[in-house]
Design an enzyme around this catalytic site. Structure first.
Site, PDB file in Angstrom:
ATOM      1  CG  PHE A   1      10.627   2.826  12.166  1.00 11.74           C
ATOM      2  CD1 PHE A   1       9.550   3.171  11.369  1.00 11.74           C
ATOM      3  CD2 PHE A   1      10.640   1.574  12.762  1.00 11.74           C
ATOM      4  CE1 PHE A   1       8.502   2.298  11.155  1.00 11.74           C
ATOM      5  CE2 PHE A   1       9.588   0.688  12.563  1.00 11.74           C
ATOM      6  CZ  PHE A   1       8.525   1.049  11.754  1.00 11.74           C
TER       7      PHE A   1
ATOM      8  CE  LYS B   1      15.063   2.959   6.380  1.00 12.82           C
ATOM      9  NZ  LYS B   1      14.419   2.118   7.407  1.00 12.82           N
TER      10      LYS B   1
ATOM     11  CE  LYS C   1      -2.984  -2.343   3.325  1.00 12.67           C
ATOM     12  NZ  LYS C   1      -3.372  -2.330   4.772  1.00 12.67           N
ATOM     13  N   GLY C   2       2.109   1.105   0.430  1.00 12.98           N
ATOM     14  CA  GLY C   2       2.933   2.280   0.735  1.00 12.98           C
ATOM     15  C   GLY C   2       3.099   3.270  -0.403  1.00 12.98           C
TER      16      GLY C   2
ATOM     17  CD  GLU D   1       7.879  -0.937  -3.520  1.00 17.59           C
ATOM     18  OE1 GLU D   1       7.251  -0.104  -2.832  1.00 17.59           O
ATOM     19  OE2 GLU D   1       7.943  -2.135  -3.220  1.00 17.59           O
ATOM     20  CG  ASP D   2       6.587   2.667  -0.050  1.00 18.18           C
ATOM     21  OD1 ASP D   2       6.841   1.640  -0.709  1.00 18.18           O
ATOM     22  OD2 ASP D   2       6.239   2.620   1.145  1.00 18.18           O
TER      23      ASP D   2
ATOM     24  CG  ASP E   1       2.835   0.846   7.507  1.00 17.52           C
ATOM     25  OD1 ASP E   1       3.722   0.618   6.653  1.00 17.52           O
ATOM     26  OD2 ASP E   1       2.357  -0.036   8.248  1.00 17.52           O
TER      27      ASP E   1
ATOM     28  CG  ASP F   1      14.428  -1.939   4.448  1.00 18.26           C
ATOM     29  OD1 ASP F   1      15.595  -2.267   4.688  1.00 18.26           O
ATOM     30  OD2 ASP F   1      13.649  -1.565   5.323  1.00 18.26           O
TER      31      ASP F   1
ATOM     32  NE  ARG G   1      -0.425   2.160   5.070  1.00 23.00           N
ATOM     33  CZ  ARG G   1       0.534   1.300   4.756  1.00 23.00           C
ATOM     34  NH1 ARG G   1       1.549   1.699   4.046  1.00 23.00           N
ATOM     35  NH2 ARG G   1       0.472   0.043   5.155  1.00 23.00           N
TER      36      ARG G   1
END
Ligand code: PRP
Length: 194
Positions: free
Chosen positions: A164, A143, A55-56, A111-112, A171, A115, A177
């Site tokens: 974080f 990241k 969902k990000g 993509e948000d 989220d 990682d 969000r």
């Protein structure tokens, strides 16, 4: 990421949970407009399909679409990792597949955040097997310090440290969000739950 963001003006119900603003709403909007221009140039005259990973990425997608002026379509994919241990093994479960075939189309995966890289490594393999004309990746955040597998990212909005991060689609426990900026979550918030 300017110094003045270290002293953010935080308002709203979540303000007490945010340690600092890493990327302001204005900085995000500037960068998204720039990405839109590059995407316009790169995909001019091509059959462009944006694929967002739920969902990000929905907030980023919504702004990016409006920053792109060439014709394009969108489709959505939902994935789920099986938790931390299985994510590091690279197993990603498809909860919702695409609505349309991508064969012969110019696909841009939206993509948000990247990682470990496992989600996009898996999706890249999956989509390449469906024979798109091209497959590129745009991510708002990266990241790099967390990367476990190499990912060929075409465009990155911002590189972020190993904090974080929440907001603008990202989220913690499905919350935050809706923050218009990228913030750093206070450790006591996630330490109190995890
Ligand atoms: C996040 C993010 C990416 C993935 C990146 O999704 O949106 O899809 O993790 O991590 P990786 O590079 O380590 O694979 P998440 O599973 O948190 O779901 P969400 O988008 O619904 O918040």
């Amino acid at each position: 990421m300017t110094e003045e963001n270290d002293v953010p003006c935080l308002e709203g119900p979540f303000s007490q949970d945010v340690e600092s603003v890493l990327i302001s709403a204005d900085e995000i909007q500037d960068r998204v407009r720039g990405l839109g221009r590059r995407i316009d140039e790169h995909f001019a005259g091509k059959d462009l399909l944006l694929i967002a990973v739920l969902k990000g990425s929905v907030i980023f997608l919504a702004d990016l679409m409006r920053a792109i002026s060439i014709p394009h379509e969108v489709d959505f994919l939902a994935t789920s990792s099986y938790g931390v241990s299985t994510r590091s093994s690279g197993i990603v479960r498809i909860l919702k597949d695409l609505n349309e075939p991508i064969e012969g189309r110019h696909v841009l995966l939206v993509e948000d955040i990247i990682d470990s890289g496992h989600t996009l490594a898996y999706l890249s393999r999956l989509f390449r097997a469906r024979n798109p004309a091209s497959l590129e990746i745009v991510t708002l955040l990266d990241k790099p310090s967390r990367r476990e597998v190499d990912i060929d990212v075409f465009w990155t909005g911002f590189s972020v440290p190993n904090e974080f991060v929440i907001g603008y689609g990202l989220d913690f426990n499905q919350r935050y969000r809706n923050l218009p900026f990228i913030g750093v979550l206070k450790p006591e918030v996630y330490e109190s739950i995890s």
